[in-house]
Design an enzyme around this catalytic site. Structure first.
Site, PDB file in Angstrom:
ATOM      1  N   ILE A 194       9.246 -70.373  40.513  1.00 23.80           N
ATOM      2  CA  ILE A 194       9.826 -69.048  40.672  1.00 23.80           C
ATOM      3  C   ILE A 194      11.339 -69.223  40.834  1.00 23.80           C
ATOM      4  CG2 ILE A 194       9.806 -66.891  41.959  1.00 23.80           C
ATOM      5  CD1 ILE A 194       7.116 -67.671  40.564  1.00 23.80           C
ATOM      6  N   LYS A 195      12.098 -68.613  39.940  1.00 27.03           N
ATOM      7  CA  LYS A 195      13.549 -68.757  39.981  1.00 27.03           C
ATOM      8  C   LYS A 195      14.161 -67.721  40.912  1.00 27.03           C
ATOM      9  CE  LYS A 195      16.050 -69.987  36.333  1.00 27.03           C
ATOM     10  NZ  LYS A 195      16.614 -70.025  34.961  1.00 27.03           N
ATOM     11  N   ILE A 196      15.000 -68.209  41.815  1.00 25.01           N
ATOM     12  CA  ILE A 196      15.708 -67.362  42.768  1.00 25.01           C
ATOM     13  C   ILE A 196      17.185 -67.710  42.687  1.00 25.01           C
ATOM     14  CG2 ILE A 196      16.029 -66.827  45.218  1.00 25.01           C
ATOM     15  CD1 ILE A 196      13.093 -67.474  45.665  1.00 25.01           C
ATOM     16  N   VAL A 248      10.181 -68.906  35.833  1.00 27.45           N
ATOM     17  CA  VAL A 248      10.300 -67.466  35.602  1.00 27.45           C
ATOM     18  C   VAL A 248      11.104 -66.863  36.750  1.00 27.45           C
ATOM     19  CG1 VAL A 248       8.065 -66.999  36.733  1.00 27.45           C
ATOM     20  CG2 VAL A 248       9.064 -65.302  35.175  1.00 27.45           C
TER      21      VAL A 248
END
Length: 429
Positions: free
Chosen positions: A199-201, A168
């Site tokens: 966690i997408k960065i 996400v």
């Protein structure tokens, strides 16, 4: 899997807290509006991949093994699915067919929420509770991510935290905000509260330091929007720096993938080559993306070896696997399995959209290719440079386009949700 499905029907925990004010855009108030707008449409056509994967024997088992199983068992590549929408139980036949993880992004959620009535009931409840558009968006997304995490948790457990992840992304509006991205990642990790969430960065220059800090806080990360080898090396260093700065004695639960985008590279470089127009230039069309990806894999092998890595590995650290993203073929002149067939090898992931997944299951070739003909890849890379193709500029342009695309999807969905909320408010008066 039946246990996982039953858990999805269990009562939901209390709604997650709103993101801190610093992470959110100004509240979009739901004012009465004369304009009626409906985000969703009644019903939703099942996607081709769901229709395909739903073909089962009477006992619910898949009719046969697929090439996705072979990719993992024979070549060590983990096939993931680049899509997520309700009902998330549509993922069950895909898991049975060999899918081992799921990725999402703002564009995927924009399409899912705006084209499906499956979100309507929850959205109405959120609006009735006084939520604004952005708060409602995150609660819709978080529910999907949590439910998908439940389905993939058995794979996560079976592989000791190597596979079974659901990704996400932080708000695309934070792509140039280092500290805002850190705080958003911490918040998302806390409210999703699942061991197998990534966690997408984005790998923007401003967010590379964010990756380091988030990893140092023990949060697993999917680094997205990587378009160049130089930026990829910075991402690897951020991961290694974060592990070293964490102070953890056991690093086995802090993992990461580096999402290296493929097809978009060819889309841009092909246009440049056509503009040059020489026979030499035209002969290189369709070769840039795979060549650069193969060289990225060479860098991966180099960086995850030697004394520095060995010291981390002794503490249980896992390598930051390369994830091939943007693997749907955009040019119909190219083979529809090009960006899967050409990049198969151990310790890698390929996240495929519907058509790429269908095509590979139907006629993909399971054979180790990611480190084959590396000298040829080096030749293509150099030949493109000699023609005036600046790889740094290619990466910069694609990054800007990628960030902008996600921002537009995010903003478009929030406007749609606001208008839908306005219509609900008006209807209740």
């Amino acid at each position: 899997m039946t246990g996982a499905v039953s858990k999805l029907a269990a009562p939901r925990p209390a709604a997650p807290p709103l993101p801190p004010a610093s992470l959110r855009t100004p509240a979009l108030a739901f004012a009465p509006s004369a304009r009626r707008f409906r985000v969703s449409i009644a019903g939703r056509a099942r996607s081709p991949i769901v229709a395909m994967a739903s073909a089962k024997e009477g006992n619910g088992a898949p009719t046969k093994r697929t090439s996705l199983h072979d990719l993992y068992e024979q070549q060590g590549l983990s096939p993931w699915y680049d899509n997520l929408c309700r009902p998330v139980t549509d993922l069950l036949p895909l898991i049975a067919s060999g899918v081992r993880g799921v990725t999402s992004n703002p564009t995927i959620f924009q399409k899912a929420i705006s084209s499906s009535s499956a979100y309507d009931d929850q959205f109405k409840q959120l609006i009735s509770a006084g939520k604004d558009a952005e708060s409602a968006y995150w609660e819709l997304v978080i529910k999907d991510i949590q439910d998908a995490c439940k389905l993939f948790e058995p794979i996560y457990n079976e592989t000791d935290g190597t596979d079974g992840y659901v990704s996400v992304e932080v708000s695309p509006r934070l792509a140039n905000d280092t500290q805002g991205t850190v705080e958003a990642a911490k918040w998302l990790h806390k409210v999703v509260n699942r061991p197998n969430v990534y966690i997408k960065i984005p790998a923007t220059a401003e967010c590379v330091p964010s990756i380091r800090e988030v990893i140092s806080n023990g949060i697993s990360v999917n680094v997205t929007l990587i378009f160049s080898i130089a930026r990829y090396e910075a991402v690897i260093d951020a991961y290694l720096d974060g592990l070293e700065a964490s102070g953890l004695s056991d690093l086995s639960r802090v993992t990461s993938v580096a999402s290296f985008f493929v097809s978009r590279v060819d889309s841009l470089v092909d246009k440049m080559l056509e503009k040059i127009g020489t026979p030499e230039a035209l002969a290189l069309r369709g070769k840039a993306a795979v060549a650069q990806a193969k060289l990225a894999n060479q860098l991966y092998q180099k960086k995850f070896s030697g004394p520095r890595w060995e010291a981390l590995a002794k503490k249980g650290a896992k390598k930051q696997r390369l994830l091939w993203a943007s693997t749907g073929v955009k040019n119909p002149a190219y083979p529809d399995t090009l960006y899967v067939d050409s990049l198969i090898g151990p310790d890698t992931v390929n996240t495929m959209p519907d058509q790429a997944l269908l095509a590979f299951i139907d006629h993909g070739t399971v054979s180790r290719t990611v480190d084959a003909n590396v000298s040829e890849a080096e030749g293509v890379y150099s030949a493109l440079e000699k023609l005036g193709i600046d790889w740094g500029e290619v990466g910069k342009q694609l990054e800007l386009e990628g960030v902008d695309s996600f921002k537009k999807s995010f903003d478009s969905l929030l406007v749609s949700l606001q208008e839908k909320g306005n219509s609900l408010k008006t209807a209740s008066m």
